[in-house]
Design an enzyme around this catalytic site. Structure first.
Site, short mmCIF file in Angstrom:
data_model
loop_
_atom_site.label_atom_id
_atom_site.label_comp_id
_atom_site.label_asym_id
_atom_site.label_seq_id
_atom_site.Cartn_x
_atom_site.Cartn_y
_atom_site.Cartn_z
N SER A 1 -18.83 -1.03 -3.73
CA SER A 1 -19.19 -1.58 -4.64
C SER A 1 -19.07 -3.33 -4.79
O SER A 1 -19.54 -3.25 -5.78
CB SER A 1 -17.58 -0.45 -5.65
N TYR B 1 1.07 4.17 -2.43
CA TYR B 1 -0.35 5.10 -2.52
C TYR B 1 -0.21 6.25 -1.05
O TYR B 1 -0.33 7.37 -1.76
CB TYR B 1 -1.71 4.13 -2.86
N GLU C 1 2.35 6.71 1.46
CA GLU C 1 3.73 7.62 1.24
C GLU C 1 3.18 8.28 0.24
O GLU C 1 4.07 9.38 0.18
CB GLU C 1 5.41 6.87 1.38
N LYS D 1 1.33 9.77 -1.20
CA LYS D 1 0.21 11.21 -0.67
C LYS D 1 0.43 11.50 0.45
O LYS D 1 0.90 13.10 0.86
CB LYS D 1 -1.37 10.74 0.07
N ARG E 1 0.96 -1.30 0.51
CA ARG E 1 -0.14 -0.06 -0.35
C ARG E 1 0.49 1.23 -0.26
O ARG E 1 0.62 2.08 -0.08
CB ARG E 1 -0.80 0.07 1.44
N GLN F 1 -12.77 -5.40 10.56
CA GLN F 1 -12.30 -4.55 10.64
C GLN F 1 -13.40 -3.37 10.68
O GLN F 1 -13.76 -4.18 9.91
CB GLN F 1 -11.09 -4.41 9.53
N GLN G 1 -9.13 0.18 11.67
CA GLN G 1 -10.18 0.72 12.13
C GLN G 1 -9.40 2.03 11.22
O GLN G 1 -8.59 2.76 11.32
CB GLN G 1 -10.06 0.37 13.30
P1 NAD Z 1 -10.97 7.60 -8.74
O1 NAD Z 1 -9.85 6.40 -9.46
O2 NAD Z 1 -12.05 7.29 -9.43
O3 NAD Z 1 -10.54 9.28 -9.80
C1 NAD Z 1 -9.38 9.99 -10.29
C2 NAD Z 1 -9.01 9.83 -11.25
O4 NAD Z 1 -7.50 10.25 -11.57
C3 NAD Z 1 -9.48 8.94 -12.68
O5 NAD Z 1 -10.47 10.35 -13.06
C4 NAD Z 1 -8.07 8.77 -13.00
O6 NAD Z 1 -8.31 8.75 -14.60
C5 NAD Z 1 -7.37 9.92 -12.90
N1 NAD Z 1 -6.40 9.87 -12.59
C6 NAD Z 1 -5.32 8.88 -12.49
N2 NAD Z 1 -3.69 8.67 -12.69
C7 NAD Z 1 -3.87 10.31 -13.41
C8 NAD Z 1 -3.24 11.32 -14.39
N3 NAD Z 1 -1.35 10.59 -13.33
N4 NAD Z 1 -3.66 12.20 -14.20
C9 NAD Z 1 -4.74 12.38 -14.96
N5 NAD Z 1 -5.08 11.90 -14.54
C10 NAD Z 1 -5.27 10.82 -13.47
O7 NAD Z 1 -10.68 7.93 -7.28
P2 NAD Z 1 -11.59 8.85 -6.83
O8 NAD Z 1 -12.46 8.19 -5.28
O9 NAD Z 1 -12.54 9.98 -7.46
O10 NAD Z 1 -10.55 9.19 -5.80
C11 NAD Z 1 -9.98 10.93 -6.21
C12 NAD Z 1 -9.61 11.53 -5.40
O11 NAD Z 1 -9.39 11.11 -3.48
C13 NAD Z 1 -7.89 10.68 -5.09
O12 NAD Z 1 -7.03 11.79 -5.51
C14 NAD Z 1 -7.55 9.43 -4.14
O13 NAD Z 1 -6.37 9.28 -3.59
C15 NAD Z 1 -8.57 10.47 -3.12
N6 NAD Z 1 -9.39 9.86 -1.80
C16 NAD Z 1 -9.95 9.60 -2.76
C17 NAD Z 1 -11.18 8.71 -1.18
C18 NAD Z 1 -12.61 8.05 -1.84
O14 NAD Z 1 -12.53 6.92 -0.54
N7 NAD Z 1 -12.87 7.48 -2.67
C19 NAD Z 1 -10.15 8.14 -0.32
C20 NAD Z 1 -9.51 9.30 0.03
C21 NAD Z 1 -8.49 9.70 -0.96
N1 UDP Z 2 -12.59 -5.64 1.83
C1 UDP Z 2 -13.47 -6.35 1.83
N2 UDP Z 2 -14.64 -7.38 0.75
C2 UDP Z 2 -14.27 -7.03 0.08
C3 UDP Z 2 -13.04 -5.36 -0.39
C4 UDP Z 2 -12.42 -4.23 0.84
O1 UDP Z 2 -13.93 -7.21 2.93
O2 UDP Z 2 -14.96 -7.42 -1.60
C5 UDP Z 2 -12.38 -5.39 3.05
C6 UDP Z 2 -10.94 -4.27 3.05
O3 UDP Z 2 -10.23 -5.79 3.74
C7 UDP Z 2 -10.37 -3.23 3.87
C8 UDP Z 2 -12.07 -2.38 4.30
O4 UDP Z 2 -13.17 -3.72 2.76
O5 UDP Z 2 -10.47 -3.95 5.45
C9 UDP Z 2 -12.21 -1.28 2.42
O6 UDP Z 2 -11.96 -1.80 1.43
P1 UDP Z 2 -11.49 -0.59 0.21
O7 UDP Z 2 -10.75 -1.08 -0.34
O8 UDP Z 2 -12.56 -0.27 0.12
O9 UDP Z 2 -11.01 0.67 1.26
P2 UDP Z 2 -9.08 1.06 1.99
O10 UDP Z 2 -8.66 -0.33 2.50
O11 UDP Z 2 -8.62 1.87 1.24
O12 UDP Z 2 -10.73 1.95 3.55
#
Ligand code: NAD
Ligand code: UDP
Length: 360
Positions: A191, A147, A149, A151, A144, A211, A278
């Protein structure tokens, strides 16, 4: 309507980015959506293409770009573990070189810039819930790390640019966010469970399923991101944005099965390495400094997600359409069945989504 600004959203064709673009257009701004379509899709923004204030640039943030903009939201980065681990070197480049290029753009244009950081900077947290002062517990060499590190380094760059060049910046630490337009093959838990329940397949619980995560509906997050961007100069953060109501993955699975009216069983699979045990945000800063708090309970948000995937899978059922229609659409954002279903909702002020008893 606010003063018209030209706003760049990198990652604008992604899940969160597409809702943000839409909301900024609703506010009357010119929106430039920049994306390389790695995990995003044209379908997410297809309904915006006819808007004369909406522009799309196919570009990779690892390469510098020159644009005249007033504000930048830097969201470009795959967010799902399976996608960001597919090409980990590219993920580091997107985070680090992407941040550098976007910061240089902000420096030259004097734009205010917001970084979409993440709760992953806390790693597998030893402090619970996580306040912004907690410095985290991240494995720097695990799967992980590209992502987490990446960020963390992006945050470092943001604050170094602030100290060195006086940039007006904001860092949002986003906790698990969900909603329509997540990809069916996204791999994240919401999803996965929704699609599995609708297909009648077993819901895949990793590890014990005990978790925890805290799930924020996308409309709430968009309001929070905009509030952070609009906050007075000096409100750099970092600021946690997330819903502090915490669930185990077993509880989430049971709720999805109930809402999808599914008879899918649960199946237990190995826990991925370094999976945080958690996670729950302390949102005191967001509440006190931005006046922000989530409003959409998990039950309501999941209803929209399940109806969305049911339509995506081509099998929308009357019962789910009724469930979705009965739920208020928050904050004027698209939700519900398909991408074209617009609606302005109340935000449901009385039902904050905070009280666990109200959510389940
Ligand atoms: P996502 O994957 O749906 O969207 C990311 C978008 O960035 C995509 O459209 C992808 O094509 C584009 N992209 C990726 N690499 C690129 C690059 N090198 N140049 C240009 N475009 C690029 O993800 P999301 O869930 O919409 O997340 C959006 C942002 O929010 C991300 O930075 C993610 O790290 C941050 N974030 C999301 C969550 C979450 O739960 N969804 C949680 C924490 C942080
Ligand atoms: N997870 C799960 N079943 C799945 C996908 C994820 O039990 O089909 C668990 C995963 O191990 C984690 C939590 O759900 O503990 C959230 O995972 P997700 O990938 O949605 O986000 P993140 O781990 O980045 O918070």
């Amino acid at each position: 309507m606010t003063d018209e600004k030209t706003i760049l959203v990198t990652g604008g064709a992604g899940f969160i980015g597409s809702f943000l673009c839409e909301s900024l257009l609703e506010d009357g701004h010119i929106v430039i959506c920049l994306d390389n379509f790695h995990t995003g899709s044209k379908k997410n923004i297809a309904h915006l293409l006819h808007r004369h204030k909406f522009e799309v640039v196919r570009h990779d943030v690892t390469t510098a770009i020159a644009l005249e903009v007033d504000e930048i939201y830097n969201l470009a980065c795959p967010a799902s573990p399976i996608h960001y681990q597919f090409d980990p070197v590219k993920t580091v480049k997107t985070n680090v070189m992407g941040a550098l290029n976007i910061l240089e753009l902000a420096r030259h244009t004097k734009a205010r810039v917001l970084q979409a950081s993440t709760s992953e900077v806390y790693g597998d947290p030893a402090v619970h819930p996580q306040p912004e002062t907690y410095q985290g517990n991240v494995n720097p060499i695990g799967p992980r790390a590209c992502y987490d590190e990446g960020k963390r380094c992006a945050e470092t760059l943001f604050f170094d640019y602030r100290r060195q060049f006086g940039l007006d910046l904001r860092v949002a630490r986003i906790f698990n966010t969900y909603g329509p337009r997540m990809r069916a093959d996204d791999g994240r838990v919401v999803s996965n469970f929704a699609v599995q329940a609708l297909r009648g397949e077993p819901l895949t619980l990793y590890g014990s399923g005990l978790q925890t995560r805290s799930f924020c509906y996308v409309s709430d997050l968009v309001v929070g991101l905009k509030a952070l961007m609009a906050a007075p100069v000096g409100t750099a953060g970092p600021i946690n944005l997330g819903n502090p109501v915490e669930f185990t993955m077993v509880e989430l699975a049971e709720l999805v099965i109930e809402l999808a009216n599914s008879s899918s069983p649960l199946v237990y699979m190995p826990l991925p390495q370094d999976d945080p045990r958690q996670r729950k945000p302390d949102i005191t800063q967001a509440t006190e400094r931005l006046g922000w708090r989530p409003t959409v309970p998990l039950r309501e948000g999941l209803g929209h997600v399940i109806a969305y995937f049911d339509a995506e899978l081509g099998r929308a059922r009357p019962a789910l359409r009724a469930l979705d229609a009965a739920m208020p659409v928050p904050s004027g954002l698209v939700a519900g069945v398909g991408a074209g279903h617009h609606g302005k909702g109340s935000g449901n002020g009385a039902d904050t989504g905070f009280e666990r008893g109200r959510v389940r």
